[in-house]
Motif scaffolding. Structure first.
Motif, PDB file in Angstrom:
ATOM      1  N   PRO A  24     -21.830 -45.647  12.401  1.00  0.00           N
ATOM      2  CA  PRO A  24     -21.402 -44.254  12.506  1.00  0.00           C
ATOM      3  C   PRO A  24     -20.138 -44.138  13.363  1.00  0.00           C
ATOM      4  O   PRO A  24     -20.053 -44.756  14.415  1.00  0.00           O
ATOM      5  CB  PRO A  24     -22.593 -43.562  13.183  1.00  0.00           C
ATOM      6  CG  PRO A  24     -23.468 -44.642  13.690  1.00  0.00           C
ATOM      7  CD  PRO A  24     -23.142 -45.891  12.945  1.00  0.00           C
ATOM      8  N   VAL A  25     -19.191 -43.394  12.840  1.00  0.00           N
ATOM      9  CA  VAL A  25     -17.939 -43.194  13.591  1.00  0.00           C
ATOM     10  C   VAL A  25     -18.046 -41.878  14.324  1.00  0.00           C
ATOM     11  O   VAL A  25     -18.377 -40.854  13.734  1.00  0.00           O
ATOM     12  CB  VAL A  25     -16.739 -43.147  12.626  1.00  0.00           C
ATOM     13  CG1 VAL A  25     -15.450 -42.919  13.407  1.00  0.00           C
ATOM     14  CG2 VAL A  25     -16.668 -44.412  11.810  1.00  0.00           C
ATOM     15  N   ARG A  26     -17.780 -41.930  15.618  1.00  0.00           N
ATOM     16  CA  ARG A  26     -17.864 -40.685  16.389  1.00  0.00           C
ATOM     17  C   ARG A  26     -16.624 -39.823  16.111  1.00  0.00           C
ATOM     18  O   ARG A  26     -15.509 -40.344  16.130  1.00  0.00           O
ATOM     19  CB  ARG A  26     -17.932 -41.023  17.880  1.00  0.00           C
ATOM     20  CG  ARG A  26     -18.647 -39.931  18.650  1.00  0.00           C
ATOM     21  CD  ARG A  26     -18.649 -40.203  20.123  1.00  0.00           C
ATOM     22  NE  ARG A  26     -19.516 -41.322  20.488  1.00  0.00           N
ATOM     23  CZ  ARG A  26     -19.399 -41.973  21.632  1.00  0.00           C
ATOM     24  NH1 ARG A  26     -18.468 -41.649  22.480  1.00  0.00           N
ATOM     25  NH2 ARG A  26     -20.199 -42.965  21.913  1.00  0.00           N
ATOM     26  N   ALA A  27     -16.870 -38.576  15.765  1.00  0.00           N
ATOM     27  CA  ALA A  27     -15.739 -37.685  15.476  1.00  0.00           C
ATOM     28  C   ALA A  27     -14.869 -37.558  16.720  1.00  0.00           C
ATOM     29  O   ALA A  27     -15.399 -37.544  17.832  1.00  0.00           O
ATOM     30  CB  ALA A  27     -16.253 -36.306  15.082  1.00  0.00           C
ATOM     31  N   PRO A  28     -13.523 -37.530  16.538  1.00  0.00           N
ATOM     32  CA  PRO A  28     -12.683 -37.411  17.737  1.00  0.00           C
ATOM     33  C   PRO A  28     -13.017 -36.137  18.502  1.00  0.00           C
ATOM     34  O   PRO A  28     -13.279 -35.111  17.893  1.00  0.00           O
ATOM     35  CB  PRO A  28     -11.258 -37.345  17.170  1.00  0.00           C
ATOM     36  CG  PRO A  28     -11.393 -37.099  15.709  1.00  0.00           C
ATOM     37  CD  PRO A  28     -12.776 -37.466  15.307  1.00  0.00           C
ATOM     38  N   ARG A  29     -13.059 -36.283  19.815  1.00  0.00           N
ATOM     39  CA  ARG A  29     -13.444 -35.137  20.636  1.00  0.00           C
ATOM     40  C   ARG A  29     -12.316 -34.118  20.656  1.00  0.00           C
ATOM     41  O   ARG A  29     -11.180 -34.458  21.002  1.00  0.00           O
ATOM     42  CB  ARG A  29     -13.715 -35.639  22.057  1.00  0.00           C
ATOM     43  CG  ARG A  29     -14.708 -34.804  22.818  1.00  0.00           C
ATOM     44  CD  ARG A  29     -15.294 -35.634  23.944  1.00  0.00           C
ATOM     45  NE  ARG A  29     -14.271 -36.231  24.778  1.00  0.00           N
ATOM     46  CZ  ARG A  29     -13.796 -35.687  25.884  1.00  0.00           C
ATOM     47  NH1 ARG A  29     -14.243 -34.513  26.289  1.00  0.00           N
ATOM     48  NH2 ARG A  29     -12.887 -36.288  26.601  1.00  0.00           N
ATOM     49  N   THR A  30     -12.605 -32.903  20.185  1.00  0.00           N
ATOM     50  CA  THR A  30     -11.550 -31.894  20.256  1.00  0.00           C
ATOM     51  C   THR A  30     -11.531 -31.319  21.672  1.00  0.00           C
ATOM     52  O   THR A  30     -12.565 -30.867  22.169  1.00  0.00           O
ATOM     53  CB  THR A  30     -11.796 -30.729  19.273  1.00  0.00           C
ATOM     54  OG1 THR A  30     -13.178 -30.625  19.048  1.00  0.00           O
ATOM     55  CG2 THR A  30     -11.031 -30.873  17.994  1.00  0.00           C
ATOM     56  N   PRO A  31     -10.369 -31.369  22.310  1.00  0.00           N
ATOM     57  CA  PRO A  31     -10.332 -30.855  23.679  1.00  0.00           C
ATOM     58  C   PRO A  31     -10.633 -29.366  23.694  1.00  0.00           C
ATOM     59  O   PRO A  31     -10.281 -28.657  22.746  1.00  0.00           O
ATOM     60  CB  PRO A  31      -8.897 -31.130  24.131  1.00  0.00           C
ATOM     61  CG  PRO A  31      -8.122 -31.448  22.912  1.00  0.00           C
ATOM     62  CD  PRO A  31      -9.071 -31.806  21.824  1.00  0.00           C
ATOM     63  N   PRO A  32     -11.324 -28.882  24.728  1.00  0.00           N
ATOM     64  CA  PRO A  32     -11.610 -27.450  24.787  1.00  0.00           C
ATOM     65  C   PRO A  32     -10.305 -26.665  24.861  1.00  0.00           C
ATOM     66  O   PRO A  32      -9.292 -27.191  25.329  1.00  0.00           O
ATOM     67  CB  PRO A  32     -12.414 -27.301  26.089  1.00  0.00           C
ATOM     68  CG  PRO A  32     -12.089 -28.510  26.887  1.00  0.00           C
ATOM     69  CD  PRO A  32     -11.729 -29.590  25.918  1.00  0.00           C
ATOM     70  N   PRO A  33     -10.309 -25.406  24.373  1.00  0.00           N
ATOM     71  CA  PRO A  33      -9.056 -24.640  24.439  1.00  0.00           C
ATOM     72  C   PRO A  33      -8.624 -24.460  25.887  1.00  0.00           C
ATOM     73  O   PRO A  33      -9.466 -24.336  26.773  1.00  0.00           O
ATOM     74  CB  PRO A  33      -9.436 -23.282  23.806  1.00  0.00           C
ATOM     75  CG  PRO A  33     -10.919 -23.231  23.829  1.00  0.00           C
ATOM     76  CD  PRO A  33     -11.425 -24.627  23.868  1.00  0.00           C
ATOM     77  N   PRO A  34      -7.294 -24.476  26.131  1.00  0.00           N
ATOM     78  CA  PRO A  34      -6.835 -24.358  27.514  1.00  0.00           C
ATOM     79  C   PRO A  34      -7.254 -23.030  28.142  1.00  0.00           C
ATOM     80  O   PRO A  34      -7.283 -22.002  27.459  1.00  0.00           O
ATOM     81  CB  PRO A  34      -5.311 -24.425  27.403  1.00  0.00           C
ATOM     82  CG  PRO A  34      -4.978 -24.467  25.959  1.00  0.00           C
ATOM     83  CD  PRO A  34      -6.213 -24.532  25.161  1.00  0.00           C
ATOM     84  N   VAL A  35      -7.620 -23.087  29.415  1.00  0.00           N
ATOM     85  CA  VAL A  35      -7.999 -21.864  30.133  1.00  0.00           C
ATOM     86  C   VAL A  35      -6.705 -21.210  30.597  1.00  0.00           C
ATOM     87  O   VAL A  35      -5.800 -21.896  31.083  1.00  0.00           O
ATOM     88  CB  VAL A  35      -8.857 -22.226  31.371  1.00  0.00           C
ATOM     89  CG1 VAL A  35      -9.272 -20.981  32.116  1.00  0.00           C
ATOM     90  CG2 VAL A  35     -10.059 -23.043  30.948  1.00  0.00           C
ATOM     91  N   ARG A  36      -6.609 -19.898  30.428  1.00  0.00           N
ATOM     92  CA  ARG A  36      -5.380 -19.197  30.849  1.00  0.00           C
ATOM     93  C   ARG A  36      -5.755 -17.977  31.655  1.00  0.00           C
ATOM     94  O   ARG A  36      -6.577 -17.184  31.230  1.00  0.00           O
ATOM     95  CB  ARG A  36      -4.575 -18.751  29.633  1.00  0.00           C
ATOM     96  CG  ARG A  36      -4.010 -19.883  28.827  1.00  0.00           C
ATOM     97  CD  ARG A  36      -3.120 -19.349  27.747  1.00  0.00           C
ATOM     98  NE  ARG A  36      -2.348 -20.420  27.156  1.00  0.00           N
ATOM     99  CZ  ARG A  36      -2.677 -21.044  26.032  1.00  0.00           C
ATOM    100  NH1 ARG A  36      -3.757 -20.699  25.364  1.00  0.00           N
ATOM    101  NH2 ARG A  36      -1.918 -22.022  25.575  1.00  0.00           N
ATOM    102  N   THR A  37      -5.137 -17.833  32.809  1.00  0.00           N
ATOM    103  CA  THR A  37      -5.348 -16.638  33.624  1.00  0.00           C
ATOM    104  C   THR A  37      -4.374 -15.572  33.157  1.00  0.00           C
ATOM    105  O   THR A  37      -3.181 -15.843  33.051  1.00  0.00           O
ATOM    106  CB  THR A  37      -5.032 -16.939  35.097  1.00  0.00           C
ATOM    107  OG1 THR A  37      -5.674 -18.158  35.430  1.00  0.00           O
ATOM    108  CG2 THR A  37      -5.517 -15.849  36.017  1.00  0.00           C
TER     109      THR A  37
END
Ligand SMILES: Cc1cc2nc3c(=O)[nH]c(=O)nc-3n(C[C@H](O)[C@H](O)[C@H](O)COP(=O)(O)OP(=O)(O)OC[C@H]3O[C@@H](n4cnc5c(N)ncnc54)[C@H](O)[C@@H]3O)c2cc1C
Length: 468
Positions: A24-37
């Protein structure tokens, strides 16, 4: 008739040519959306902090009508607010991604410059009020009071801190800043750290905090948090980026008489999570340029292996950038800036560029989502020879069905292409657009006025200036 599908059965699709199920190939981890103030959230947070400081002062203020007590009370208030203000100034410049990407570097710089004036006024008021309190209490003149106070080590340190902060403030005044080299001005700014450390020591031993262990603890935590953020984002993160990405110039391409594009290659650049519209601070490890880091926007969408900037030679450093050659190592910190797709609130977008301000617009023009007719790019320049990246812009416009207009002519010519009516004619339904704007200060100011007159609300004008 049954047609044979060329798509294999899902089971076969999962087999390797040898018929062995692959691991099984692990799906590439999508980085969480950037936090913006958001600017409003930050302003509210900072105002709440100032409110707490005021409450701390109110709790301890002893009402009195004696002159010395009145001076002392307001000296404490201005001292506390100055201490808090210094921390806010440092936080704004700590390059915390959530703040940088949500507010934008040039707006942060403007807040910092404005806030710096208030903070310096508070610091000087604190010193003056404290002197008046002592002289009223002892019945001496202010000079004698000052000499007496300098005998206390804590107060001598505070005086040195005040002098350091005043030097930073004076060097940032417009008249002084014009005369100073950018590097000298930045070096002088390092005095802020010394001034803050000395002020902190003075505050901890002062009457507002020394008497209350909880207040002293909170004050220390506040300082520690800002110090950690500064250390992390201004030192550790840049060093980590340098070590991880191994940036190097791979190509220098002449775009016009004074303009070059520089392609920089490196490893795993996706991890930087740079977005079109953003900029980096670049330090080229060349004999003539390694001492300074220069801000330049990405002039093409970032890729996992390359970044590209486009630079117009206008001063000593940028003239040297023009002479860079492939192979030169590069240290880059970033990304910075908030003029990205996240600001968009409308389907229709107008990109308005002046001069070399085209660079972030070029990257946005290619990448902002939208169908034919949704995007318009207006590019202001003195004449056709000054247009940069023209072929690329025309190719993108054609491929995307986007409108592209060049607004040519001297800025003091009889026809103003940035007048509200001219803009309205070129961009039907202008008030319904989001506008991204980047250009020289004069052009940006004129464009903002014209856009507002043409009915675009200020909240939908997203501008970035190429000056801090
Ligand atoms: C966010 C941002 C993005 C930019 N993107 C681009 C771009 O894509 N392409 C482009 O050609 N130019 C861009 N610029 C402008 C460019 O950074 C300046 O023109 C350049 O740093 C000036 O250097 P100089 O020594 O050649 O000019 P100088 O004549 O010495 O300086 C001109 C002005 O730039 C300021 N400046 C000088 N050094 C620095 C520095 N290290 N950091 C910040 N300001 C400095 C000076 O204070 C002065 O106001 C950008 C600027 C900013 C702030």
């Amino acid at each position: 008739m049954t047609s044979q599908s060329s798509t294999p059965h899902p089971l076969y699709a999962r087999l390797t040519p040898q018929g062995v199920p692959p691991r099984p190939v692990r799906a590439p981890r999508t980085p969480p959306p950037p936090v913006r103030t958001s600017p409003r959230a930050l302003r509210t947070g900072l105002a709440a902090g100032a409110g707490l400081v005021l409450a701390l002062w109110l709790v301890q203020a002893a009402p009195s009508l004696w002159l010395d007590a009145l001076f002392a009370t307001f000296a404490h208030l201005s001292g506390l607010l100055a201490g808090y203000g210094i921390l806010v100034m440092l936080l704004l410049m700590a390059r915390v991604p959530a703040i940088e990407h949500g507010i934008g570097a040039d707006r942060l710089a403007r807040w910092h410059a404005l806030g710096g004036r208030y903070v310096l006024t508070l610091v000087l008021s604190h010193a003056a009020l404290a002197l008046c309190a002592v002289s009223a209490h002892n019945g001496t003149d202010v000079l004698t009071a000052a000499l007496g106070l300098l005998g206390y080590p804590g107060l001598a340190a505070a005086t040195a801190g005040t002098a350091a902060l005043a030097a930073v403030g004076i060097s940032s005044a417009r008249a002084a800043r014009r005369r100073l080299r950018h590097e000298t001005w930045r070096a002088l700014h390092l005095l802020t750290y010394l001034g803050t450390a000395l002020a902190f020591a003075h505050q901890l031993s002062g009457p507002d905090l020394a008497g209350g262990p909880l207040a002293a603890w909170l004050w220390t935590m506040l300082h520690t948090t800002v110090a950690v953020l500064l250390f992390w984002y201004r030192l550790i993160v840049p060093v980590r980026q340098v070590l991880r990405h191994g940036l190097r110039i791979s190509e220098v391409r002449t775009e016009g008489p004074d303009v070059v594009s520089i392609v920089i290659e490196g490893l795993a650049l996706d991890a930087l999570r740079a977005e079109p519209g953003q900029f980096f601070r670049w330090r080229f490890l060349d004999r003539r340029l390694w001492r300074t880091s220069l801000p330049f926007s990405l002039s093409a969408p970032p890729r996992n292996d390359t970044l590209r900037i486009t630079v117009k030679a206008c001063g000593d450093h940028t003239r040297r950038v023009r002479r860079l050659r492939p192979g030169v190592r590069v240290w880059a910190t970033g990304p910075f800036g908030a003029m990205t797709a996240h600001r968009r609130t409308r389907r229709k977008v107008l990109l308005l560029a002046g001069g070399v301000g085209i660079t972030p617009m070029r990257a946005l023009f290619e990448t902002l989502p939208g169908g034919p007719g949704d995007l318009t790019l207006l590019y202001r320049a003195g004449n056709a020879a000054q247009l940069v990246l023209r072929d690329e812009l025309e190719t993108i416009a054609e491929a995307r069905g986007a409108a592209l207009h060049y607004l040519l002519g001297p800025s003091d010519g009889p026809f103003d292409p940035l007048a509200p009516r001219a803009l309205d004619n070129l961009v039907p339904g202008l008030p319904e657009h989001d506008v991204y704007l980047c250009g020289p200060p004069g052009m940006a100011r004129a464009a903002i006025t014209a856009l507002k007159r043409a009915g675009v609300p200020a909240s939908r004008i997203h501008a970035e200036r190429f000056t801090f």
